[in-house]
Write a protein that holds these residues in place. Structure first.
Motif, PDB file in Angstrom:
ATOM      1  N   VAL A   9       0.683  -1.117  -0.013  1.00 53.67           N
ATOM      2  CA  VAL A   9       0.165  -0.124  -0.154  1.00 53.67           C
ATOM      3  C   VAL A   9       0.949   1.406  -0.080  1.00 53.67           C
ATOM      4  CG1 VAL A   9      -1.767   1.342   1.064  1.00 53.67           C
ATOM      5  CG2 VAL A   9      -1.981  -1.237   1.327  1.00 53.67           C
ATOM      6  N   GLU A  10       0.526   2.070  -1.009  1.00 53.24           N
ATOM      7  CA  GLU A  10       1.526   3.333  -1.116  1.00 53.24           C
ATOM      8  C   GLU A  10       0.578   4.709  -0.613  1.00 53.24           C
ATOM      9  OE1 GLU A  10       3.859   6.002  -4.635  1.00 53.24           O
ATOM     10  OE2 GLU A  10       2.636   4.478  -5.122  1.00 53.24           O
ATOM     11  N   VAL A  11       0.942   5.276   0.216  1.00 51.26           N
ATOM     12  CA  VAL A  11       0.224   6.383   0.829  1.00 51.26           C
ATOM     13  C   VAL A  11       1.070   7.677   0.610  1.00 51.26           C
ATOM     14  CG1 VAL A  11      -0.408   7.804   2.783  1.00 51.26           C
ATOM     15  CG2 VAL A  11      -0.511   5.277   2.778  1.00 51.26           C
ATOM     16  N   TYR A  12       0.618   8.586  -0.541  1.00 54.41           N
ATOM     17  CA  TYR A  12       1.310   9.835  -0.877  1.00 54.41           C
ATOM     18  C   TYR A  12       1.357  10.763   0.376  1.00 54.41           C
ATOM     19  CZ  TYR A  12       0.612   8.122  -5.333  1.00 54.41           C
ATOM     20  OH  TYR A  12       0.700   7.481  -6.472  1.00 54.41           O
ATOM     21  N   CYS A  13       2.776  11.209   0.705  1.00 53.23           N
ATOM     22  CA  CYS A  13       2.771  12.155   2.056  1.00 53.23           C
ATOM     23  C   CYS A  13       3.117  13.339   1.873  1.00 53.23           C
ATOM     24  CB  CYS A  13       3.273  11.343   3.117  1.00 53.23           C
ATOM     25  SG  CYS A  13       4.925  10.784   2.624  1.00 53.23           S
ATOM     26  N   TRP A  14       3.772  13.759   0.667  1.00 52.39           N
ATOM     27  CA  TRP A  14       4.312  15.069   0.414  1.00 52.39           C
ATOM     28  C   TRP A  14       4.409  15.530  -1.031  1.00 52.39           C
ATOM     29  CZ3 TRP A  14       9.161  15.833  -1.683  1.00 52.39           C
ATOM     30  CH2 TRP A  14      10.058  14.843  -1.827  1.00 52.39           C
ATOM     31  N   ARG A  15       4.504  16.555  -1.330  1.00 52.71           N
ATOM     32  CA  ARG A  15       4.684  17.076  -2.682  1.00 52.71           C
ATOM     33  C   ARG A  15       5.428  18.372  -2.906  1.00 52.71           C
ATOM     34  NH1 ARG A  15       3.036  15.448  -7.621  1.00 52.71           N
ATOM     35  NH2 ARG A  15       1.440  13.912  -6.579  1.00 52.71           N
ATOM     36  N   ALA A  16       6.521  18.521  -3.648  1.00 53.59           N
ATOM     37  CA  ALA A  16       7.270  19.592  -3.756  1.00 53.59           C
ATOM     38  C   ALA A  16       7.132  20.272  -5.230  1.00 53.59           C
ATOM     39  CB  ALA A  16       8.809  19.357  -3.503  1.00 53.59           C
ATOM     40  N   ALA A  17       8.157  20.900  -5.584  1.00 58.12           N
ATOM     41  CA  ALA A  17       8.038  21.535  -7.120  1.00 58.12           C
ATOM     42  C   ALA A  17       8.077  20.461  -8.184  1.00 58.12           C
ATOM     43  CB  ALA A  17       9.097  22.732  -7.268  1.00 58.12           C
ATOM     44  N   TYR A  18       8.887  19.577  -7.853  1.00 59.16           N
ATOM     45  CA  TYR A  18       9.211  18.643  -8.936  1.00 59.16           C
ATOM     46  C   TYR A  18       9.593  17.393  -8.511  1.00 59.16           C
ATOM     47  CZ  TYR A  18      13.999  20.071  -7.930  1.00 59.16           C
ATOM     48  OH  TYR A  18      15.171  20.320  -6.910  1.00 59.16           O
ATOM     49  N   GLN A  19       9.084  16.934  -7.132  1.00 58.31           N
ATOM     50  CA  GLN A  19       9.300  15.531  -6.904  1.00 58.31           C
ATOM     51  C   GLN A  19       8.259  15.445  -5.793  1.00 58.31           C
ATOM     52  OE1 GLN A  19      13.229  14.956  -5.837  1.00 58.31           O
ATOM     53  NE2 GLN A  19      13.212  16.664  -4.262  1.00 58.31           N
ATOM     54  N   ALA A  20       7.720  14.196  -5.376  1.00 59.58           N
ATOM     55  CA  ALA A  20       6.939  13.916  -4.138  1.00 59.58           C
ATOM     56  C   ALA A  20       7.355  12.696  -3.692  1.00 59.58           C
ATOM     57  CB  ALA A  20       5.291  13.697  -4.818  1.00 59.58           C
ATOM     58  N   GLY A  21       6.828  12.438  -2.329  1.00 59.56           N
ATOM     59  CA  GLY A  21       7.376  11.317  -1.544  1.00 59.56           C
ATOM     60  C   GLY A  21       5.960  10.489  -0.869  1.00 59.56           C
ATOM     61  N   SER A  22       6.562   9.061  -0.771  1.00 58.36           N
ATOM     62  CA  SER A  22       5.186   8.403  -0.390  1.00 58.36           C
ATOM     63  C   SER A  22       5.898   7.292   0.789  1.00 58.36           C
ATOM     64  CB  SER A  22       4.951   7.310  -1.391  1.00 58.36           C
ATOM     65  OG  SER A  22       4.402   8.210  -2.466  1.00 58.36           O
ATOM     66  N   VAL A  23       5.001   6.918   1.535  1.00 56.50           N
ATOM     67  CA  VAL A  23       5.305   5.942   2.765  1.00 56.50           C
ATOM     68  C   VAL A  23       4.694   4.689   2.235  1.00 56.50           C
ATOM     69  CG1 VAL A  23       5.867   7.387   4.476  1.00 56.50           C
ATOM     70  CG2 VAL A  23       3.604   6.619   4.389  1.00 56.50           C
ATOM     71  N   PHE A  24       5.194   3.325   2.472  1.00 53.39           N
ATOM     72  CA  PHE A  24       4.630   2.221   1.988  1.00 53.39           C
ATOM     73  C   PHE A  24       4.451   1.403   3.300  1.00 53.39           C
ATOM     74  CE2 PHE A  24       6.820   3.743  -1.571  1.00 53.39           C
ATOM     75  CZ  PHE A  24       6.049   3.322  -2.643  1.00 53.39           C
ATOM     76  N   TYR A  25       3.290   0.576   3.104  1.00 49.34           N
ATOM     77  CA  TYR A  25       2.855  -0.247   4.271  1.00 49.34           C
ATOM     78  C   TYR A  25       2.342  -1.684   3.699  1.00 49.34           C
ATOM     79  CZ  TYR A  25       2.131   3.841   6.840  1.00 49.34           C
ATOM     80  OH  TYR A  25       2.519   5.169   7.477  1.00 49.34           O
ATOM     81  N   LEU A  26       2.546  -2.792   4.249  1.00 47.98           N
ATOM     82  CA  LEU A  26       2.202  -4.054   3.932  1.00 47.98           C
ATOM     83  C   LEU A  26       0.768  -4.420   4.623  1.00 47.98           C
ATOM     84  CD1 LEU A  26       5.458  -5.972   4.269  1.00 47.98           C
ATOM     85  CD2 LEU A  26       4.622  -5.003   2.375  1.00 47.98           C
ATOM     86  N   TYR A  27      -0.083  -4.859   3.838  1.00 48.06           N
ATOM     87  CA  TYR A  27      -1.338  -5.124   4.380  1.00 48.06           C
ATOM     88  C   TYR A  27      -1.766  -6.505   4.163  1.00 48.06           C
ATOM     89  CZ  TYR A  27      -6.545  -5.584   4.607  1.00 48.06           C
ATOM     90  OH  TYR A  27      -7.675  -5.927   4.700  1.00 48.06           O
ATOM     91  N   ASP A  28      -1.856  -7.292   5.165  1.00 48.19           N
ATOM     92  CA  ASP A  28      -2.119  -8.770   5.187  1.00 48.19           C
ATOM     93  C   ASP A  28      -3.677  -8.825   5.203  1.00 48.19           C
ATOM     94  OD1 ASP A  28      -2.717 -11.487   5.726  1.00 48.19           O
ATOM     95  OD2 ASP A  28      -0.677 -11.633   6.513  1.00 48.19           O
ATOM     96  N   GLN A  29      -4.243  -9.341   3.778  1.00 47.89           N
ATOM     97  CA  GLN A  29      -5.645  -9.328   3.505  1.00 47.89           C
ATOM     98  C   GLN A  29      -6.421 -10.687   4.416  1.00 47.89           C
ATOM     99  OE1 GLN A  29      -5.229 -10.300  -0.629  1.00 47.89           O
ATOM    100  NE2 GLN A  29      -6.511  -8.225  -1.116  1.00 47.89           N
ATOM    101  N   LYS A  30      -5.420 -11.681   4.739  1.00 51.57           N
ATOM    102  CA  LYS A  30      -6.175 -12.535   5.690  1.00 51.57           C
ATOM    103  C   LYS A  30      -6.338 -12.093   7.268  1.00 51.57           C
ATOM    104  CE  LYS A  30      -4.203 -16.680   3.262  1.00 51.57           C
ATOM    105  NZ  LYS A  30      -3.390 -17.977   3.670  1.00 51.57           N
ATOM    106  N   THR A  31      -5.231 -11.528   7.420  1.00 47.32           N
ATOM    107  CA  THR A  31      -5.333 -11.216   9.021  1.00 47.32           C
ATOM    108  C   THR A  31      -5.821  -9.614   9.276  1.00 47.32           C
ATOM    109  OG1 THR A  31      -3.233 -10.279   9.105  1.00 47.32           O
ATOM    110  CG2 THR A  31      -3.477 -12.443   9.874  1.00 47.32           C
ATOM    111  N   GLY A  32      -5.944  -8.752   8.157  1.00 47.56           N
ATOM    112  CA  GLY A  32      -6.194  -7.482   8.185  1.00 47.56           C
ATOM    113  C   GLY A  32      -5.243  -6.546   9.001  1.00 47.56           C
ATOM    114  N   VAL A  33      -4.071  -7.040   9.231  1.00 47.63           N
ATOM    115  CA  VAL A  33      -2.824  -6.311   9.550  1.00 47.63           C
ATOM    116  C   VAL A  33      -2.283  -5.589   8.720  1.00 47.63           C
ATOM    117  CG1 VAL A  33      -0.503  -6.599  11.169  1.00 47.63           C
ATOM    118  CG2 VAL A  33      -2.595  -8.108  11.635  1.00 47.63           C
ATOM    119  N   VAL A  34      -1.963  -4.201   9.366  1.00 47.40           N
ATOM    120  CA  VAL A  34      -1.233  -3.268   8.397  1.00 47.40           C
ATOM    121  C   VAL A  34       0.316  -3.171   9.097  1.00 47.40           C
ATOM    122  CG1 VAL A  34      -0.972  -0.975   7.445  1.00 47.40           C
ATOM    123  CG2 VAL A  34      -3.060  -2.230   7.482  1.00 47.40           C
ATOM    124  N   ARG A  35       1.299  -2.978   8.478  1.00 44.94           N
ATOM    125  CA  ARG A  35       2.554  -2.745   9.181  1.00 44.94           C
ATOM    126  C   ARG A  35       3.466  -2.054   8.208  1.00 44.94           C
ATOM    127  NH1 ARG A  35       6.441  -7.159   7.787  1.00 44.94           N
ATOM    128  NH2 ARG A  35       5.495  -8.534   6.710  1.00 44.94           N
TER     129      ARG A  35
END
Length: 135
Positions: A9-35
């Motif tokens: 899972v990618e979550v966009y967290c910031w944007r600047a003039a010519y670049q942007a940044g994201s954080v990444f999480y793992l989502y386990d569909q069986k357990t519903g756990v996000v880490r």
């Protein structure tokens, strides 16, 4: 999908003039756990590799089974950093890391580090020599 039930899972967290940044999480569909997604990082001062979450991945691109990022310290010709990772079933393993420390309009290229990665099926992936030569 990174496996049978694991999603990136990618979550966009910031944007600047010519670049942007994201954080990444793992989502386990069986357990519903996000880490936090674990990324292997190179400490360019010590040469050591560590695995853990990253604060953000700049200009992330996920294609061809690789996750790559590029951070510019300034515009064209400036300093910056480029990294690529491949999922090995446990973490995103660093396959390439380029670093250009000089932030001037020089022709000094990136210093590139390549790595071999063992994939979940046991095969070894060698660094991409074409991308190494492009710096």
């Amino acid at each position: 999908p990174l496996g049978r039930s694991l999603m990136l899972v990618e979550v966009y967290c910031w944007r600047a003039a010519y670049q942007a940044g994201s954080v990444f999480y793992l989502y386990d569909q069986k357990t519903g756990v996000v880490r936090d997604a674990p990324f292997e990082q190179l400490d360019t001062k010590t040469g050591r590799l560590t695995v853990g979450p990253v604060q953000s991945v700049t200009m992330a691109d996920f294609s061809g089974g690789a996750l790559s990022a590029m951070h510019k310290g300034r515009g064209v010709g400036g300093c910056g950093e480029k990294s690529s990772w491949r999922w090995d079933g446990a973490a995103f393993r660093l396959t390439e890391h380029g670093l250009k420390l000089h932030c001037g309009y020089s022709d000094a290229g990136f210093r590139l580090h390549g790595a071999r990665v063992q994939l979940p099926d046991g095969t070894i992936q060698e660094p991409d020599s074409e991308s190494i030569d492009s710096y």
